[in-house]
Design an enzyme around this catalytic site. Structure first.
Site, PDB file in Angstrom:
ATOM      1  N   PRO A 270       1.756   3.642  10.424  1.00 47.84           N
ATOM      2  CG  PRO A 270       1.379   1.594  11.488  1.00 47.84           C
ATOM      3  CD  PRO A 270       1.782   3.022  11.758  1.00 47.84           C
ATOM      4  N   GLY A 271      -0.226   2.744   7.604  1.00 45.30           N
ATOM      5  CA  GLY A 271      -1.581   2.720   7.057  1.00 45.30           C
ATOM      6  C   GLY A 271      -1.846   1.345   6.478  1.00 45.30           C
ATOM      7  NE  ARG A 272       1.071  -0.151   1.032  1.00 47.19           N
ATOM      8  CZ  ARG A 272       0.602   0.361  -0.105  1.00 47.19           C
ATOM      9  NH1 ARG A 272      -0.240  -0.342  -0.821  1.00 47.19           N
ATOM     10  NH2 ARG A 272       0.985   1.549  -0.538  1.00 47.19           N
ATOM     11  NE  ARG A 309      -2.552   0.371  -3.902  1.00 51.23           N
ATOM     12  CZ  ARG A 309      -1.610  -0.505  -4.148  1.00 51.23           C
ATOM     13  NH1 ARG A 309      -1.914  -1.729  -4.530  1.00 51.23           N
ATOM     14  NH2 ARG A 309      -0.353  -0.185  -4.020  1.00 51.23           N
ATOM     15  CB  CYS A 341     -15.133   3.551 -22.208  1.00 52.88           C
ATOM     16  SG  CYS A 341     -14.733   3.399 -23.922  1.00 52.88           S
ATOM     17  CD  GLU A 342     -10.087   6.440 -19.304  1.00 54.36           C
ATOM     18  OE1 GLU A 342      -8.939   6.353 -19.778  1.00 54.36           O
ATOM     19  OE2 GLU A 342     -10.695   7.507 -19.174  1.00 54.36           O
ATOM     20  CE1 TYR A 370      -3.263   5.072   1.112  1.00 54.00           C
ATOM     21  CE2 TYR A 370      -2.060   3.013   1.305  1.00 54.00           C
ATOM     22  CZ  TYR A 370      -2.242   4.321   1.679  1.00 54.00           C
ATOM     23  OH  TYR A 370      -1.420   4.895   2.613  1.00 54.00           O
TER      24      TYR A 370
END
Ligand SMILES: Cc1ncc(COP(=O)(O)O)c(C=O)c1O
Ligand SMILES: N[C@H](CCC[C@H](N)C(=O)O)C(=O)O
Length: 412
Positions: A270-272, A309, A341-342, A370
């Site tokens: 497991p990470g998250r 994310r 600026c996106e 993440y």
């Protein structure tokens, strides 16, 4: 073992404490509660009592996280040579390290094979016959695990339903022959592995189980004496306030049942699950602008370079105002936008929040996984600082970057 089943929601964090941290260290600021990371690790251990829990470092490879988990007795799953080096520096031993070589660059294989010479307990997972050949070419004949492509996946979005992506792993039907071949070539073949995908919810239990069953059938069909079956990670956390937590117990029980007839150890990665709810991102409102029928735009000092994310996956992160005096403000629909600026630089869209004011502090939830790890310097924006909370104290574990950090590698 003590068990803390509670999910740590964004509203459980103390607003005055978070405001103090924002005042002391500035924003944008990642706050990471290492004691919560340790408790999340205990929760996984309690659900999978006899399994080896290898933390997927890619979720947050900060030294403070890695060394706390090493102290707690976790293992680590590394996605690159760099992660292997950072894990060893943070205190993991060779036997704790699983290196998952996904389309590995030559330099990664060179580095990890060299590290494994002094650490024969380290395990390398190969996802292609070609990778096995490249390991052999480098004189590696140590512990080898094969990544199985199970053909089905699940996750918080299609782009992270990794098990369905044929670029990861060897088709299940081909694995038994490759295991035997590798064993005949002198490798110490120790395991098989698969990963369903990231952000699994209670609804994804069957998909995960299908992957475990695929692994079980591979392990049944091989004549090689395997030490472990590694069912990957992917356990999700609730990102929306109304979302229920993942119930790990039925997943763990079904996993154990599916492997019960095999004499193998269980590995999970497991990470998250270990770090997501241990982290929040603090940010400050710097621009307030009417958004017509959509309410109000709150321009903040964090954006897609700080927390990628939402822009990358359209991911939802809960947002909360930390201001103490919002009772007299009207609630309105607030769209939280970053400084890049996106048009995808939107952290949250149309949230019910008190009418924002310049200088307001906002907290963004589930930022421990993440978050800082996927932060980048696009538009010459230095990456934020990280503050750790541990044993009742706070300390900077990653200083705020400067423009000099960005230009340091450049030559005229
Ligand atoms: C091989 C492998 N193991 C474990 C993980 C951890 O996933 P999660 O953070 O969803 O638990 C990943 C995801 O990147 C992975 O690719
Ligand atoms: N590599 C992972 C996906 C990571 C997703 C993560 N980066 C996120 O922010 O959700 C996997 O194969 O399941």
């Amino acid at each position: 073992m003590t068990r803390d089943p509670a999910v740590r929601r964004l509203d459980d964090w103390g607003a005055p404490e978070l405001r103090d941290l924002a005042n002391e260290y500035g924003t944008p600021l990642y706050v990471l509660d290492l004691d919560r990371v340790a408790r999340n690790f205990e929760r996984v251990q309690a659900a999978f009592p006899n399994a080896a829990v290898h933390y997927a470092a890619k979720a947050n490879a900060g030294r403070a996280v890695l060394s706390r988990l090493a102290t707690e007795g976790a293992g680590v799953e590394c996605a690159s040579a760099g992660e292997v080096e950072r894990a060893l520096e943070a205190g993991f031993a060779g036997e704790d390290v699983l290196y998952t070589a996904v389309n590995p660059p030559a330099a990664d294989l060179d580095t990890v094979v060299a590290l494994a010479r002094d650490r024969p307990e380290l395990t390398i997972t190969a996802g292609a016959r070609d990778t096995v050949d490249r390991l052999a070419e480098r004189g590696y004949d140590g512990r080898l695990c094969l990544r199985v492509h199970p053909g089905t996946g699940a996750g918080h979005g299609e782009s992270v339903a990794t098990g369905g992506d044929a670029s990861f792993g060897v088709p299940a039907a081909d694995v038994p022959a490759l295991l035997e071949d590798a064993s005949d070539r002198g490798f110490d073949v120790v395991g098989v592995h698969a990963h369903t995908g990231s952000g699994l919810s209670n609804e994804d239990r069957e998909s995960h189980l299908a992957v475990v069953e695929t692994l079980a059938s591979v392990a049944e069909r091989t004549t090689v004496d395997l030490e472990f079956v590694d069912v990957g990670g992917g356990f999700g956390v609730p990102y929306r306030p109304e979302e229920p937590p993942l119930d790990l117990d039925p997943i763990a029980e079904a996993t154990r049942e599916a492997l019960a007839h095999l004499d193998v150890d269980l590995v999970v990665e497991p990470g998250r699950y270990l770090v997501a709810d241990a982290g929040v991102l603090l940010t400050t409102v710097n621009t307030v602008k009417p958004a017509g029928e959509q309410g109000t735009f709150a321009g903040v000092d964090a954006g897609m370079t700080t927390l990628l994310r939402p822009a990358l996956y359209d991911a939802f992160h809960h947002v909360r105002s930390l201001e103490p005096d919002t009772a007299d403000r009207e609630e309105t629909a607030v769209t939280v936008v970053g400084p890049v600026c996106e048009s995808t630089d939107v952290l949250a869209e149309g949230r019910r929040l008190p009418e924002p004011d310049r200088g307001d502090r906002l907290a963004i939830g589930n930022a421990g996984a993440y978050g800082i790890e996927m932060a980048n310097q696009y538009t010459s924006r230095p990456r934020p600082a990280v503050v750790a909370l541990e044993h009742g104290e706070d300390r900077i574990v990653r200083r705020r970057e400067t423009t000099e950090d960005i230009t340091a590698m450049e030559e005229p």
